[in-house]
Design a protein around this motif. Structure first.
Motif, PDB file in Angstrom:
ATOM      1  N   TRP A 701       0.845  -1.185   0.000  1.00  0.00           N
ATOM      2  CA  TRP A 701       0.000   0.000   0.000  1.00  0.00           C
ATOM      3  C   TRP A 701       0.880   1.234   0.000  1.00  0.00           C
ATOM      4  CZ3 TRP A 701      -5.504   0.282   0.985  1.00  0.00           C
ATOM      5  CH2 TRP A 701      -6.123  -0.973   1.109  1.00  0.00           C
ATOM      6  N   GLU A 705      -2.882   5.767   0.289  1.00  0.00           N
ATOM      7  CA  GLU A 705      -3.952   4.784   0.171  1.00  0.00           C
ATOM      8  C   GLU A 705      -4.263   4.143   1.525  1.00  0.00           C
ATOM      9  OE1 GLU A 705      -3.118   3.331  -4.442  1.00  0.00           O
ATOM     10  OE2 GLU A 705      -2.397   2.164  -2.745  1.00  0.00           O
ATOM     11  N   ARG A 709      -7.823   4.421   3.485  1.00  0.00           N
ATOM     12  CA  ARG A 709      -8.616   3.226   3.743  1.00  0.00           C
ATOM     13  C   ARG A 709      -8.865   3.025   5.241  1.00  0.00           C
ATOM     14  NH1 ARG A 709     -12.420   0.061   1.454  1.00  0.00           N
ATOM     15  NH2 ARG A 709     -12.367  -2.026   2.317  1.00  0.00           N
ATOM     16  N   TYR A 710      -7.830   3.208   6.031  1.00  0.00           N
ATOM     17  CA  TYR A 710      -7.924   2.871   7.457  1.00  0.00           C
ATOM     18  C   TYR A 710      -7.960   4.113   8.355  1.00  0.00           C
ATOM     19  CZ  TYR A 710      -6.838  -1.688   5.584  1.00  0.00           C
ATOM     20  OH  TYR A 710      -6.874  -2.849   4.855  1.00  0.00           O
ATOM     21  N   GLU A 759      -8.629  -5.436   7.557  1.00  0.00           N
ATOM     22  CA  GLU A 759      -9.985  -5.329   7.054  1.00  0.00           C
ATOM     23  C   GLU A 759     -10.994  -5.771   8.106  1.00  0.00           C
ATOM     24  OE1 GLU A 759     -11.450  -4.247   4.118  1.00  0.00           O
ATOM     25  OE2 GLU A 759      -9.505  -3.315   3.835  1.00  0.00           O
ATOM     26  N   GLY A1635     -13.913   4.926  -0.672  1.00  0.00           N
ATOM     27  CA  GLY A1635     -12.746   4.366  -0.003  1.00  0.00           C
ATOM     28  C   GLY A1635     -11.845   3.660  -0.985  1.00  0.00           C
ATOM     29  N   LYS A1637      -9.730   0.472  -2.085  1.00  0.00           N
ATOM     30  CA  LYS A1637      -9.645  -0.951  -1.800  1.00  0.00           C
ATOM     31  C   LYS A1637      -8.210  -1.423  -1.896  1.00  0.00           C
ATOM     32  CE  LYS A1637     -12.466  -3.821  -3.431  1.00  0.00           C
ATOM     33  NZ  LYS A1637     -13.241  -4.660  -4.332  1.00  0.00           N
TER      34      LYS A1637
END
Length: 1850
Positions: A701, A705, A709-710, A759, A1635, A1637
């Motif tokens: 990643w 990104e 995402r997080y 995730e 978001g 992926k």
């Protein structure tokens, strides 16, 4: 985090399964270390106890989250293992219908066994220039990556396509080559890319065959090198082939076929040129019927043969050589039918005159006996002598088959050589891309020498693949500065050594082939002795001594030794070859030449490149001293050498891998067999790639990104400005084991499973947030529900209590009502009894009182009537006396007044004869003024006389006294005379009494006459009323009939109009298509024109040695060679300066084939246009016939309107005369009035002038009203005129110009002339009709004049009669006139009642109009009279005051103000004069060297166009046709030259598009044609061209404008294209909605560092820039709208195309982003007032796609809503979006397969294009509506900055 911690309850895992390979299950409880059994719940609902392996204790593979399923890249999966890969491929292939998937650097392609619409040119354009990871996986993405890396790194590339037979290798390689051919183009005129693609049909026909696994299986390997020059355009290609399967020529297994070419020949046997081959059905030949399946379903071998021959022709193989190839192939077929008869066990023979052999010999040109002998014998040579030995039937058959295979192999190599020669180019090759289409790993029940070689090649390729993957992983780690740890991967070097090393399998095979008595068995024993128990990869089968087993990287393979030696030797009898070399057929010996190069059929020069060894081929001859054994190499040795050369080539290039997978063995479309897929995945190295990636850090990643995402896992205090440090801090808290991740320079590397863990944390956090939100929402909902229930309970209570209260109140009311009823009933009984008694008493009283009252009444009545009689008698007597007296007095007064009136009339007549015309019209006006003036004078005189009278008053008094005395005496005398007169009066009274008696007698007679007249009148009225009733009934019937007729006519008219509208729309669509076709043809012509220029320049550079100095390029050919009829004079004048400056240049001839094609196309267009015109004329005639009856009434109405217009003209002339008379009156008053009253400045004078001015203004108003009425009449007349013929020349000219503007064919000018002649004849006929009508109107006017004179005579006669007689006479005359007129028209219209009715209606309307005019004139006269009265009154009031108050001293002269006298400027004519020799300077300064930016900002828009047109005007004024032609030609060529030089500059192209259009509009506006002169001023009409018709040049300028517009579209497309995807799709305009992926190796090889810099604001700024530039340049508003529409179409098409090719973009959040972006574009349109430009409609497909991403996709109602909503999307696009829909979060749901099938079922009847992508290159047809300029040419100033001082204004 430990891996065992992930095995919690509800975790999903994969367990092995014998049927499905892997099966999904769910844990029922948490796993604890030490557990030996896992409790699982299968998807089909069963529970299972899964026992762990006690030795390894390996846990089952974990399943990836659903959000990661279906990823484009397998390396994006968190858990990288075999079941995850298999499941991901299955979901993409079955559910999403996606056949391509990335696996790191490998593209996995699954054969769908179905034709998919994903390989069109639109798809190629979509992938061109894109990064590999940005778009969905595709073979085009791999090809683009190879092409891009070749251009970027300047390193050769290779695409390695491998897979099983039937997996789609050949098709994938073909599509890759098509991509290169489409994207790069060719560097020469030979269209090399077409030749490269044309090689495929040839190689497929001679090298492909049907097998049980594939209908078009390649039975050879090939490596095609596509060469590129320094500009990376295709210049040529070279092909290498490997290991042709020659055995297929003579043998085919069941359900298989020989090579396609044999069946193509048999299918085309009936062609005349193939008669000599003596072929027939494929079942008639032994070599084509063994498989029992000569036909492939869906394949026409005859058509394929035509394609093969066409490809051969394109590659330069002549017809003679083609027929030679077919002769050899036919000979092979006939050779297979040659049969042998056994003579004994060791010999055989061929039957005499054997037909197949004789045909073979005839085709091959060899001797029959010699070939027959050597087919049954062979020569044995020993050291001492040579023997000829007969052979057995089996040996003869094998020898025949070996000969056939050898001939075919030689022919195959010959064709490959000549294909390479045809693809070779003389241009030096700069780089190449190789496409390797080679067989994949094969294992069958019986594996022989071919499978051994194939698997050997795959071992080498797998080794190279492993090393390349390992190298890329190492480079990635080093680039990110990650500590590199050695990864253990499978190395197949031991297996390769087993095959190719010294004493390896191939070495032992070659050695055994050299042995005189070597056999397959002895070779097998040598293998056992050498490798068995010594090499772990070599094994011996337990039950066989003629086979061996090799452990390959993919699987164990058992090879049968039988046939190895024979196939390796490839033995052919030398005597048979010698017979063939002695053939009379020249091509056959050429196949077997060793040293001499074969004669090329293409006349191409040798490439000079030494090709790699091709298999199989003969070894070249060595020195004479060499032995035969040394120059004869085995097949295995040759294959090994070729393979080594191939590996050297691949290692010197950058490889790209395509692994083709065969989903099932039955060729079922979109059917996935897990077992077969796993076998191929293991064999092709995909799983090895996964294993290498999983061994390190597979998940990667970028910091941005990861943060996006997080972000939900971070607290606010954890977020820092440094994203990298933020990610580090968060990861240290989330993952405690630091070995599970590493921080690189730009990326974070994760071990396998860590992304799934993250995730899980993210999903838990979101789930907790959702639970909290749900809790709050549910509490709020329950609270609302409780409040609603409480409110409802209170309401119910209120209503119940109210109901009870109402019931109680009702009871009380009823009780009270009963009491009241009782009371009233009792009262009623008593009251009724009382009323009876009272009534009896009252009756008695009434009768008595009535009797007394009647008596008294009768008495009073008699007295009253007597009084009334007396009153009426007395009154009658008094009135009778009064009436007689009054009648006598009135009669005397009438007689006296008549006498006085006659005298006055006589005076008036005398005065009337002496005055002029204007005094007659305004009689009494001047007299009254003069009388007033005389009265003023008399009053002045009286005033003067009064003073004199006052002084003499006393004297007068004395004289009066004496007069009074005299009068008194005279009165006394008169008294006596009065007495005498009294007697006379009495006598007169007696006479009056007599006259009264006579009058009474006359009255009685008159009364009787009147009674008779009344009776007659009543009878007449009764008769008239009856007639009116009958007439009314008839009228009603007539109206009903007319109403029905009108309704029917209306229905017919509406029907015809609807049909006409529909056909008109269809014609408009056809016209737009034709216009688009024409503009595309024009675009192609301009492209060929530019290509012609480039070729001319190249030839000039090649022929002429470059010299220092300026060199002029030829830019005149385009206009000279235009198909729009430039005269030869232009070409001559243009060539003169060209020859002087470039004497050595030679003009390249025009491509006649192109010219003939264009000419043919123009002819077709003319025919289509004529057909469309005939159809339009026919429809117009039908409409006109249907409206024929309606045209008669408007004609009659038109005549009436003509009459009324004449009347209004007369009124106008009278008003003008009245105005003139008033002016004369003003002048007369100023001259005749007293100077002190009428002097300027006096109040009386001012009042008089104001009144006269008001009268004048009133007359002007009346004049304007008359003009308005006249214009309305004219417009009504034009509207009513019949429209059956197009006689209006203005409309015709507009239509002609519209046709030209829309790009019709120039030859329509001839048709225009014929149309003009036809219209002239029609105009003459209408002119005659008009003259006849005018003559009839003149006759009518003359009759009206006569009638007017007669009326005047009658009026003069009536004036002489008494008033009563005058009125009766006038009425009688009017009645007589109307009766005569009615009788006349009744007779005239007796045959046509409709005309009579229309006449009556027109008569009534005319009467109403005349009455309205009369009322208006009366109002005007009354107003004038009123004003004159006021004028006279004011004069009387001001007269005295003016004389007393004004003194001469008060009148002072006003000073005269100074007046500036302007200098009269020179009257310019709007022309510019220049000399002939200054033309080049004019063009240079005004066009070639002009900077658009300065002109657009500082000067008026379109200034160059105005200047050029003014120069053309001057040349036209001089009548110099040569000057006009030269200037226009130079202008057009110079504009083309500027656009060619600076064609990529938007401002330049926009500037010249605007000026070209303005120049075109000027030529139209000042052409002198009426259609273009409507909006001109009179001064502009004077500037029209007088001598030349420049219509042809207008057409050329229109074509030039079209070319500039298309160039403008290409320029703005090139500017916008890099912004669109980033700004519309990738950039998050609404932050935080979408978001990111997990991704795999996306953008791994991106050639652009970062394209995500463009945003929606960038696009809007660019649109603003485009719009402002076009507005500054003065571009026509309609043209700006067309450009904006084209821009929005490009934005919408490119965005939608990328959306359809990017799975990661198809989500709910992305749909919201797209809709927001589209709304911003619509807002931009509103700001620019461009909503009506049609640009918004071009975005409709994109809007619907975004809506499709956001709507619900579950139920049938949702499907119905989607089908009705997405009407701008095709079925393929809707299904594609639904298949690509990907949830970004776990809370979203995927679209089910059943829902997609429901959509397809609902849309199956929709007729739309099967094309998936929109044509982003489509350009809407452009039109140039006429836009005249209001700028006057004579006012244009030429700025000095242009450097045009040598021209002067005229």
């Amino acid at each position: 985090m430990a891996a065992s911690e992930l095995y919690t309850k509800f975790a999903r895992v994969w367990i092995p399964d014998p049927e499905e390979v892997w099966k999904s299950a769910e844990l029922l409880k948490d796993y604890k270390p030490g557990d030996k059994v896992l409790l699982l719940h299968l998807e089909e609902g069963k529970d299972l106890e899964y026992h762990l392996d006690p030795k390894t204790k390996e846990l089952p593979h974990l399943r990836n989250p659903d959000i990661l399923v279906g990823e484009n890249d397998l390396t994006a999966l968190s858990y990288l293992h075999e079941p995850a890969v298999l499941h991901n491929l299955r979901v993409r292939f079955i559910d999403s219908k996606l056949i391509y998937t990335y696996c790191g650097i490998v593209l996995v392609a699954i054969n769908p066994y179905e034709q998919l619409p994903i390989y069109g040119e639109d798809i190629i354009n979509a992938y061109s220039g894109q990064n590999m990871g940005d778009m969905d996986p595709h073979i085009f993405a791999v090809a683009e990556e190879a092409y891009k890396q070749m251009a970027r790194d300047e390193r050769n590339q290779s695409i390695i396509v491998s897979g099983e037979s039937g997996a789609g290798k050949t098709v994938s390689a073909k599509y890759a080559m098509r991509y290169f051919a489409t994207v790069s183009g060719s560097a020469s005129e030979a269209n090399v890319e077409e030749k490269v693609l044309a090689s495929n049909p040839i190689m497929e026909s001679i090298g492909n065959a049907k097998t049980t696994r594939n209908d078009n299986s390649s039975r050879f390997g090939k490596y095609i090198e596509i060469g590129f020059d320094k500009r990376y355009r295709i210049i040529g290609a070279n092909m290498r082939t490997y290991l042709l399967e020659k055995s297929r020529v003579v043998f085919q297994a069941e359900e298989e076929r020989n090579y396609h070419i044999f069946y193509q020949l048999c299918a085309s046997a009936k062609l005349p040129e193939f008669k000599m081959l003596r072929l027939g059905n494929a079942n008639n030949f032994h070599y084509t019927k063994q498989g029992g399946s000569p036909v492939i379903e869906g394949v026409d071998d005859a058509k394929e043969m035509a394609h093969t021959r066409q490809a051969c022709t394109l590659l330069g193989i002549s017809e003679s050589y083609q027929m030679g190839i077919f002769r050899i192939l036919a000979g092979i077929l006939h050779l297979g039918n040659v049969g042998f008869t056994s003579r004994d066990s060791d010999s055989c023979t061929i039957p005499p005159k054997h037909e197949p052999l004789s045909i073979f010999c005839d085709l091959m040109g060899v001797d029959y006996e010699e070939m027959c002998h050597w087919l049954c014998h062979r020569k044995l040579a020993t050291a001492a002598e040579t023997y000829i030995k007969p052979i057995s039937k089996l040996q003869a058959t094998n020898a025949r088959d070996a000969l056939a295979k050898h001939i075919y192999a030689k022919l195959f190599n010959w064709i490959v050589d000549h294909v390479n020669q045809a693809l070779h180019s003389a241009v030096k090759q700069h780089s190449f891309i190789g496409v390797l289409d080679i067989y994949g790993f094969e294992t069958f029940e019986i594996n022989s020498f071919e499978q051994f070689c194939i698997n050997y090649a795959n071992e080498k390729l797998q080794q190279q693949f492993n090393m390349h993957v390992f190298k890329l992983e190492q480079e990635e780690y080093m680039k990110e500065q990650i500590p590199w740890t050695l990864i253990d991967f499978y190395d197949n070097q031991p297996c390769i050594n087993l095959i190719e090393s010294k004493l390896g399998i191939l070495d032992l095979l070659d050695e055994e082939c050299k042995m005189p008595k070597g056999t397959d068995d002895t070779w097998a024993q040598k293998l056992y002795n050498t490798h068995l128990n010594k090499c772990a990869l070599f094994e011996k089968p337990r039950l066989s001594n003629k086979a061996f087993i090799i452990q390959h990287f993919a699987d164990k393979v058992e090879y049968q030794c039988e046939g190895f030696l024979e196939k390796n030797k490839d033995t052919v009898f030398e005597e048979q070859i010698k017979v063939l070399k002695s053939s009379k057929f020249k091509m056959l010996p050429e196949l077997f030449q060793d040293d001499e190069k074969a004669i090329s059929p293409t006349s191409a020069t040798s490439s000079g490149r030494t090709p790699l060894t091709r298999m199989p081929s003969k070894a070249t001859k060595g020195r004479p001293g060499q032995t035969a054994k040394e120059h004869k190499k085995t097949v295995g040795h040759q294959f090994r050498n070729s393979l080594h050369l191939l590996m050297e080539t691949l290692n010197a290039t950058t490889p790209h891998y395509v692994r083709c997978i065969k989903p099932n063995d039955f060729k079922f479309p979109f059917t996935f067999d897990e077992k077969r897929a796993v076998q191929q995945l293991r064999a092709c190295g995909v799983l090895e790639t996964i294993r290498i990636s999983a061994a390190g850090f597979p998940s990667r990643w970028t910091y941005q990104e990861f943060f996006s995402r997080y972000r939900v896992l971070m607290k606010q205090k954890d977020v820092l400005s440094d994203r990298k440090q933020t990610c580090k801090n968060v990861l240290e808290k989330l993952i405690l084991d630091k070995d599970k991740y590493q921080f690189g320079k730009t990326k974070i590397f994760f071990r396998a499973g860590q992304v799934a863990y993250l995730e899980k944390l993210r999903a838990d956090k979101l789930r907790a947030a959702c639970i909290r939100i749900q809790k709050t929402i549910r509490g709020w909902l329950l609270r609302k529900k409780y409040l609603r229930m409480r409110t409802a309970a209170i309401t119910v209570q209120r209503y119940v209590r109210g109901y009870q209260a109402r019931c109680y109140a009702k009871f009380l009311r009823r009780t009270q009502a009963a009491t009241v009823l009782q009371k009233y009933w009792r009262m009623f009984i008593v009251r009724r009894r009382y009323k009876v008694k009272r009534a009896a008493t009252v009756a008695l009283q009434s009768y008595l009182r009535g009797y007394l009252a009647r008596n008294r009444y009768h008495k009073i009545l008699r007295e009253h009537k007597a009084v009334i009689i007396q009153k009426w008698v007395r009154g009658w007597l008094a009135r009778t006396y009064y009436k007689r007296s009054m009648h006598a007095i009135i009669y005397l007064q009438c007689c006296f007044r008549r006498m006085m009136a006659k005298r006055e009339l006589k005076k008036l007549k005398i005065e009337a004869r002496s005055v002029e015309r204007y005094k007659k019209l305004h009689i009494g006006m001047e007299n009254k003024i003069m009388q007033l003036q005389r009265k003023v004078d008399e009053q002045n005189k009286d005033y003067k006389c009064l003073m004199e009278k006052l002084t003499n008053l006393e004297g007068i008094y004395n004289s009066e006294t004496e007069k009074l005395r005299n009068d008194l005496e005279r009165l006394q005398l008169s008294e006596e005379e009065a007495k005498i007169a009294t007697g006379r009066v009495l006598s007169l009274q007696e006479e009056i009494a007599k006259l009264r008696k006579d009058l009474e007698q006359t009255r009685s007679d008159k009364k009787s006459i009147e009674e008779r007249a009344d009776r007659y009148k009543q009878e007449t009225e009764q008769l008239v009323s009856n007639l009116k009733e009958e007439n009314t009934l008839l009228k009603q019937e007539k109206e009903a009939l007319n109403h029905r007729i009108v309704e029917q006519a209306k229905e017919m008219t509406e029907t015809m109009e609807k049909k006409l509208v529909e056909e008109t729309k269809q014609l408009e669509l056809d016209l737009n298509d034709e216009r688009l076709r024409y503009q595309n043809l024009l675009n192609e012509f301009s492209r060929l024109e530019e290509r012609y220029d480039d070729l001319k320049e190249e030839m000039t550079l090649m022929v002429n040695v470059p010299k220092p100095g300026h060199k002029r390029t030829d830019s005149t050919h385009s206009s000279n060679e235009s198909e729009y009829t430039f005269s030869s004079e232009i070409a001559d004048t243009e060539d003169i300066p060209l020859r002087t400056e470039e004497p050595s240049e030679k003009k390249v001839p025009l491509d006649m084939s192109l010219f003939l094609k264009l000419q043919k196309r123009v002819t077709e267009l003319e025919q289509e246009k004529q057909v469309m015109q005939d159809e339009l004329d026919r429809k117009e005639e039908q409409v006109l016939r249907s409206k024929a009856k309606e045209e008669e009434r408007p004609q009659i109405r038109g005549a009436e309107l003509e009459y009324e217009s004449l009347k209004r003209q007369e009124l106008e002339s009278e008003n003008k005369k009245l105005k003139n008379e008033l002016n004369e009156l003003r002048k007369a008053l100023s001259e005749k009035s007293a100077p002190e009253v009428t002097a300027p400045g006096a109040p009386a004078y001012c009042v008089l002038m104001e009144q006269l001015t008001s009268v004048s203004e009133e007359l002007d108003v009346r004049k304007e009203e008359v003009l308005i009425l006249r214009s309305q009449l004219v417009s009504q007349k034009e509207a009513i005129q019949p429209k059956n013929t197009m006689t209006d020349s203005t409309i015709l000219l507009e239509d002609v110009q519209k046709m030209k503007d829309k790009g019709e064919i120039a030859q329509a000018y001839i048709g225009l002339k014929e149309t003009n002649r036809l219209l002239e004849s029609q105009l003459q006929s209408q002119k005659r009709n008009h003259e006849n009508e005018a003559e009839a109107l003149r006759g009518e006017i003359q009759s009206l004049k006569e009638e007017n004179n007669r009326q005047q005579q009658l009026l003069a006669q009536n004036l002489q009669l008494p008033p009563e007689a005058r009125i009766e006479a006038s009425l009688q005359h009017e009645i007589t006139r109307l009766t005569n007129e009615n009788l006349y028209f009744e007779e005239f219209y007796a045959d046509d009642p409709k005309k009579y009715q229309s006449y009556r209606i027109s008569l009534y309307k005319r009467m109403i109009d005349l009455m309205e005019q009369l009322e208006k004139q009366d109002k005007t006269v009354r107003k004038l009279k009123k004003q004159l009265k006021v004028f006279a009154k004011k004069i009387g009031e001001l007269e005295v005051g003016q004389m007393e108050n004004i003194s001469p001293g008060q009148i002072i002269d006003e000073p005269i103000r100074p007046v500036n006298i302007p200098r009269k400027e020179k009257d310019f004519q709007g022309m510019l004069e220049y000399k002939k020799e200054d033309e080049q300077k004019l063009v240079k300064n005004l066009i070639l060297e002009l900077k658009p930016r300065g002109v657009a900002v500082n000067l008026i828009p379109g200034l160059p166009a105005y200047i050029l047109f003014m120069c053309v005007r001057h040349a036209d004024y001089l009548n110099d046709d040569q000057k006009v032609r030269s200037l226009l030609t130079s202008t057009i060529n110079s504009i083309k030259k500027v656009l060619k030089k600076r064609g990529d500059d938007f401002e330049t192209v926009s500037f010249w598009l605007s000026n070209t259009c303005r120049f075109l509009h000027c030529l139209k506006q000042y052409s002198g044609e009426e259609g273009f002169m409507k909006h001109n001023t009179s001064r502009q009409n004077e500037h029209c061209l007088t001598n030349f018709d420049l219509a042809e040049y207008r057409q050329v300028l229109s074509d030039l404008a079209i070319q500039i517009y298309q160039q403008l579209v290409r320029v703005l497309e090139n500017i916008l294209q890099p912004m669109i995807v980033s700004g519309m799709l990738e950039h998050e305009t609404i932050q935080g909605v979408s978001g990111v992926k997990p991704t795999g190796l996306r953008k791994r090889t991106s050639s652009i560092a970062d394209e995500g810099t463009y945003t929606l604001d960038s696009i809007l700024r660019q649109l603003n820039s485009f719009h402002s530039v076009m507005c500054q340049h003065g571009m026509d508003p309609e043209l700006i709208k067309q450009v904006v529409k084209q821009m929005f179409y490009i934005v919408g098409a490119i965005t939608l195309n990328n959306l359809l090719l990017r799975k990661d973009m198809c989500s709910w959040s992305k749909g919201m982003q797209i809709r927001y972006n589209v709304s911003q574009l619509e807002e931009w349109l509103r700001d620019k007032n461009l909503m009506n430009s049609g640009a918004k409609e071009t975005l409709e497909p994109l809007i619907q796609a975004a809506q499709l991403l956001q709507v619900k996709k579950k139920t049938d109602d949702d499907a119905e809503a989607i089908c009705s909503m997405c009407n701008a999307l095709t079925t393929a696009q809707i299904v594609k979006v639904l298949n690509l829909y990907t949830p970004v979060n776990e809370f979203e749901e995927r679209v089910s397969v059943s829902f997609i099938r429901t959509i397809q079922m609902r849309l199956r009847d929709r007729k739309d294009s099967p094309q998936l992508l929109m044509d982003a290159k489509h350009i809407f047809p452009v039109t140039f509506p006429f836009n005249p300029s209001s700028l006057a040419l004579e006012t244009i100033q030429i700025p000095a900055s242009l450097g045009l001082g040598f021209i002067s204004r005229v």
